[in-house]
Every structure is written in structure tokens, then in C-alpha cells.
Design a protein around this motif. Sequence first.
Motif, PDB file in Angstrom:
ATOM      1  N   LEU A  37       0.456  12.602  -1.084  1.00  0.00           N
ATOM      2  CA  LEU A  37       0.761  12.716   0.350  1.00  0.00           C
ATOM      3  C   LEU A  37       2.262  12.656   0.604  1.00  0.00           C
ATOM      4  N   THR A  38       2.930  11.766  -0.107  1.00  0.00           N
ATOM      5  CA  THR A  38       4.391  11.683   0.041  1.00  0.00           C
ATOM      6  C   THR A  38       5.025  13.004  -0.382  1.00  0.00           C
ATOM      7  N   ILE A  39       4.565  13.537  -1.523  1.00  0.00           N
ATOM      8  CA  ILE A  39       5.134  14.798  -2.018  1.00  0.00           C
ATOM      9  C   ILE A  39       4.858  15.925  -1.018  1.00  0.00           C
ATOM     10  N   CYS A  40       3.626  15.941  -0.484  1.00  0.00           N
ATOM     11  CA  CYS A  40       3.240  16.992   0.482  1.00  0.00           C
ATOM     12  C   CYS A  40       4.223  17.024   1.654  1.00  0.00           C
ATOM     13  N   CYS A  41       4.546  15.836   2.179  1.00  0.00           N
ATOM     14  CA  CYS A  41       5.445  15.787   3.332  1.00  0.00           C
ATOM     15  C   CYS A  41       6.844  16.263   2.950  1.00  0.00           C
ATOM     16  N   GLN A  42       7.223  16.057   1.679  1.00  0.00           N
ATOM     17  CA  GLN A  42       8.578  16.462   1.268  1.00  0.00           C
ATOM     18  C   GLN A  42       8.665  17.953   0.960  1.00  0.00           C
ATOM     19  N   ILE A  43       7.657  18.481   0.244  1.00  0.00           N
ATOM     20  CA  ILE A  43       7.831  19.865  -0.229  1.00  0.00           C
ATOM     21  C   ILE A  43       6.878  20.874   0.399  1.00  0.00           C
ATOM     22  N   GLN A  44       5.883  20.415   1.156  1.00  0.00           N
ATOM     23  CA  GLN A  44       4.932  21.357   1.771  1.00  0.00           C
ATOM     24  C   GLN A  44       4.446  22.400   0.749  1.00  0.00           C
ATOM     25  N   VAL A  66      -4.880  14.819   4.178  1.00  0.00           N
ATOM     26  CA  VAL A  66      -4.122  16.080   4.311  1.00  0.00           C
ATOM     27  C   VAL A  66      -4.581  16.818   5.565  1.00  0.00           C
ATOM     28  N   LYS A  67      -5.899  16.871   5.763  1.00  0.00           N
ATOM     29  CA  LYS A  67      -6.435  17.631   6.907  1.00  0.00           C
ATOM     30  C   LYS A  67      -6.129  16.940   8.235  1.00  0.00           C
ATOM     31  N   LYS A  68      -5.933  15.626   8.186  1.00  0.00           N
ATOM     32  CA  LYS A  68      -5.622  14.880   9.410  1.00  0.00           C
ATOM     33  C   LYS A  68      -4.182  15.122   9.851  1.00  0.00           C
ATOM     34  N   ASN A  69      -3.341  15.477   8.905  1.00  0.00           N
ATOM     35  CA  ASN A  69      -1.913  15.662   9.205  1.00  0.00           C
ATOM     36  C   ASN A  69      -1.683  17.086   9.721  1.00  0.00           C
ATOM     37  N   LEU A  70      -1.254  17.181  10.988  1.00  0.00           N
ATOM     38  CA  LEU A  70      -1.110  18.500  11.610  1.00  0.00           C
ATOM     39  C   LEU A  70      -0.155  19.419  10.860  1.00  0.00           C
ATOM     40  N   ALA A  71       0.839  18.814  10.210  1.00  0.00           N
ATOM     41  CA  ALA A  71       1.826  19.644   9.509  1.00  0.00           C
ATOM     42  C   ALA A  71       1.313  20.110   8.148  1.00  0.00           C
ATOM     43  N   LEU A  72       0.215  19.501   7.667  1.00  0.00           N
ATOM     44  CA  LEU A  72      -0.268  19.819   6.313  1.00  0.00           C
ATOM     45  C   LEU A  72      -1.638  20.488   6.301  1.00  0.00           C
ATOM     46  N   ARG A  73      -2.343  20.412   7.431  1.00  0.00           N
ATOM     47  CA  ARG A  73      -3.763  20.784   7.410  1.00  0.00           C
ATOM     48  C   ARG A  73      -4.020  22.245   7.023  1.00  0.00           C
ATOM     49  N   HIS A  74      -2.998  23.103   7.133  1.00  0.00           N
ATOM     50  CA  HIS A  74      -3.203  24.518   6.793  1.00  0.00           C
ATOM     51  C   HIS A  74      -3.164  24.766   5.277  1.00  0.00           C
ATOM     52  N   ILE A  75      -2.732  23.775   4.501  1.00  0.00           N
ATOM     53  CA  ILE A  75      -2.576  23.988   3.046  1.00  0.00           C
ATOM     54  C   ILE A  75      -3.966  24.083   2.392  1.00  0.00           C
ATOM     55  N   PRO A  76      -4.251  25.205   1.692  1.00  0.00           N
ATOM     56  CA  PRO A  76      -5.572  25.312   1.059  1.00  0.00           C
ATOM     57  C   PRO A  76      -5.738  24.294  -0.066  1.00  0.00           C
ATOM     58  N   VAL A  77      -6.921  23.669  -0.090  1.00  0.00           N
ATOM     59  CA  VAL A  77      -7.212  22.663  -1.114  1.00  0.00           C
ATOM     60  C   VAL A  77      -8.343  23.175  -2.008  1.00  0.00           C
ATOM     61  N   ILE A  78      -8.092  23.233  -3.312  1.00  0.00           N
ATOM     62  CA  ILE A  78      -9.140  23.600  -4.270  1.00  0.00           C
ATOM     63  C   ILE A  78      -9.483  22.352  -5.074  1.00  0.00           C
ATOM     64  N   PHE A  79     -10.763  22.007  -5.094  1.00  0.00           N
ATOM     65  CA  PHE A  79     -11.175  20.886  -5.943  1.00  0.00           C
ATOM     66  C   PHE A  79     -11.252  21.361  -7.384  1.00  0.00           C
ATOM     67  N   LEU A  80     -10.687  20.593  -8.283  1.00  0.00           N
ATOM     68  CA  LEU A  80     -10.723  20.913  -9.703  1.00  0.00           C
ATOM     69  C   LEU A  80     -11.273  19.667 -10.377  1.00  0.00           C
ATOM     70  N   THR A  81     -12.548  19.722 -10.728  1.00  0.00           N
ATOM     71  CA  THR A  81     -13.199  18.489 -11.159  1.00  0.00           C
ATOM     72  C   THR A  81     -14.202  18.743 -12.273  1.00  0.00           C
ATOM     73  N   THR A 185       5.733  17.758  15.257  1.00  0.00           N
ATOM     74  CA  THR A 185       5.217  17.267  16.541  1.00  0.00           C
ATOM     75  C   THR A 185       6.248  17.474  17.664  1.00  0.00           C
ATOM     76  N   ALA A 186       7.540  17.347  17.313  1.00  0.00           N
ATOM     77  CA  ALA A 186       8.570  17.594  18.338  1.00  0.00           C
ATOM     78  C   ALA A 186       8.510  19.057  18.782  1.00  0.00           C
ATOM     79  N   GLY A 187       8.276  19.950  17.831  1.00  0.00           N
ATOM     80  CA  GLY A 187       8.157  21.376  18.165  1.00  0.00           C
ATOM     81  C   GLY A 187       6.954  21.631  19.065  1.00  0.00           C
ATOM     82  N   MET A 188       5.839  20.951  18.773  1.00  0.00           N
ATOM     83  CA  MET A 188       4.639  21.135  19.612  1.00  0.00           C
ATOM     84  C   MET A 188       4.891  20.662  21.036  1.00  0.00           C
ATOM     85  N   MET A 189       5.570  19.516  21.166  1.00  0.00           N
ATOM     86  CA  MET A 189       5.866  18.992  22.513  1.00  0.00           C
ATOM     87  C   MET A 189       6.719  19.981  23.288  1.00  0.00           C
ATOM     88  N   THR A 190       7.696  20.546  22.586  1.00  0.00           N
ATOM     89  CA  THR A 190       8.605  21.476  23.251  1.00  0.00           C
ATOM     90  C   THR A 190       7.847  22.723  23.713  1.00  0.00           C
TER      91      THR A 190
END
Length: 341
Positions: A37-44, A66-81, A185-190
Motif C-alpha cells: 500500500l505504501t508503494i502503491c501511493c508512491q509509484i501508482q 486498494v479498492k477503498k483508496n480513490l486514487a488507487l481503485r482503478h489499478i487492475p489486480v490479478i490474483f496469483l496464487t 481529493t483536492a482535485g475532486m473538490m476543485t
Amino acid sequence: MKNILVIDDNLVTLQQINSQLDRNYEVTLAKSGMQALTICCQIQPDLILLDLDMPDMDGFETMAMVKKNLALRHIPVIFLTSTHDTDIEAKALKNGAVDFITKPADTDILLHRIEVHLNLSAYNRQLEDMVRVLEDSIIASFSDMIEYRDGNTGGHVVRTAQFVNILAKELMRREQFRNELNDFTAGMMTRAAPLHDVGKIRISDLILLKPGMLNDDEFQIMKTHTILGAEMLRSIFSKVPSQPYHEMAVLIAECHHERWDGKGYPNKLKGEDIPLCARIMSIADVYDALVDVRIYKRPMSHADACRVIISEKNNMFDHRIVEAFEAAHERFAEIRGLPVT
Ligand SMILES: [Fe+2]
Ligand SMILES: [Fe+2]
């Protein structure tokens, strides 16, 4: 080169997947959901490959974050298990994963499926961008309509959006707002701010354009522009694909006349029960109204408007947002073309 984030608690597996992908993609490795999650916020990252069984946060929990975070929710997630359980596969897809691959995965198949989902995701982003452009032009038309109706407030909706942006950016730098405010979120408010008074479209000209103060009955009607605006926006947004800023636009329209001390309208919300976007909007709105000439009043100087806003700390406004205003007030004056003193 696209960036793939691989999340797996097993270091050997991480290295193995890395060697399968690193000729085609920039690969970032994370050995826990938290680290990811930390990496996601840094590098998208452009796509996430996610293990299911991990200590602390498993794959489902990580994906939910990831899906809860508005800035990250569009990133496709593939389960590899390594699991072959179809119930788990169905659950993963239902909860937002775009694919489910069993490991160890054949390199060609893995690369091919990643490519398919990257293409799909890019196409989705393109469509979303088109919708955004369309929506922005609708917002601009709405804003123009509000201005034409509310004759004395030329430029009000555009300026207040600029003020909201300044305040949100100022607050972003403060520790207390780090969780709620970021560029996204600042962009959304604007984007949402120009719609704050959209409900005024449904207020009669007799009230909206009345010279002089409104009487009690008229003021009660005027107050309904908050509820009417929120209703209108909900109805409009229900007909188009959902966008993260929609909810914010509804909250701003409904709550921008609430007061920190609970004496505002329409719902007498108090303190932090008032959504942050509406608390920011209310200072932007009031400042612009104070220094503006209105059908019923003369304009105030910038310095006097600042005094009024500062005097409303903890009464009308959240004191922390007033402090952000104090730090940024000169930019407000600049936008209005007013002398600071
Ligand atoms: Fe309003
Ligand atoms: Fe306004």
C-alpha cells in the motif's frame, strides 16, 4: 515501461516472478500488503499481481484497501496464487480482481494475460477521460447558468473553485489532514466546487434577485437551494457512470452552509460531522461573497473580509481551515484583484 507491483510474502516466489517479468516491465516487489500500500501511493503501479495467503494482511484485505483508496481503485489486480479453489476464485473476481492465475504460472501465459489487462485498463482510462471532459463541459454550462440567474455574482463559481483548491493544497501540508487530503481529493473538490449553488436554479427570481434583505419566509425558501442542489446532482449523476467526485459534489451542494458551531443549514451539522469538502467550500464561498458586490450589499475590502473570517473561527468555520486561509489569504486577494491591506 509499465510498472507491475508483485505482492507475495515468499521471497523466492517474488524473485521468480520478477525474473519472468523484468524483460517486459518495470517490476516492484512487496513482501506484505502493508508494504504494498505504501508503494502503491508512491509509484501508482499500472497493475498488481497479488498473492492470496499472506500473514497479517491477506490478498483479500490488501485488495479491499486498494479498492477503498480513490486514487488507487482503478489499478487492475490479478490474483496469483497456488490455490485451485473455485469458490475463492469466484470471491476474488466478485470483489474486484480482474483475473485469477494459478502459480507457478507459465511465463508466456502470464505475460499475455498481463498484457490483456493492461490494454483493457488503458482503454478504460481513455473512456473515463472522455467522460471527464464531457462532464467538465456540463459543469461549466451549469456554472454559467447559475451565474446568469444569480446576476450579481459574475465569476463567483470559478473563483470559489480556485479558493477551494488553494485551501485544500494548504491543508494538505498539515499533519492533521494528511489522511483525508492529497492531490487526488483536492482535485475532486476543485472539480466539484462550481456546483455548490446549483440548487439556486430552482429558486424563484423573485427571491434570488430581490433587492434588499430577504424576509424570514423568503430566507427559508432560499435555504432549500442546498437540498435542491444535492437532489439535482444525485439525479443527474445516477444517469452517468459513477465518478469519485460525484459524491463530493453532492456533499458540497448540501452542506456548504453548515456551520462549525452547528447553527447552519440545512441539517445543523456540527464540527467534523460536516464533510471536510463542505467546510472548505464554506470559507471560499463566504470570502467571495464578502468582497463581492451583491444586489443587496456593497463589497467589503480584503482586509475587512479577512477580519470577518478570522472572527468566525470555531463559530462559522473550522479553526484549522481559517488558519489555512490566514496563511494563503494573499492569493485570495490576488485572484480577486484586491489590495491586501
Ligand atoms: Fe449557497
Ligand atoms: Fe456561492
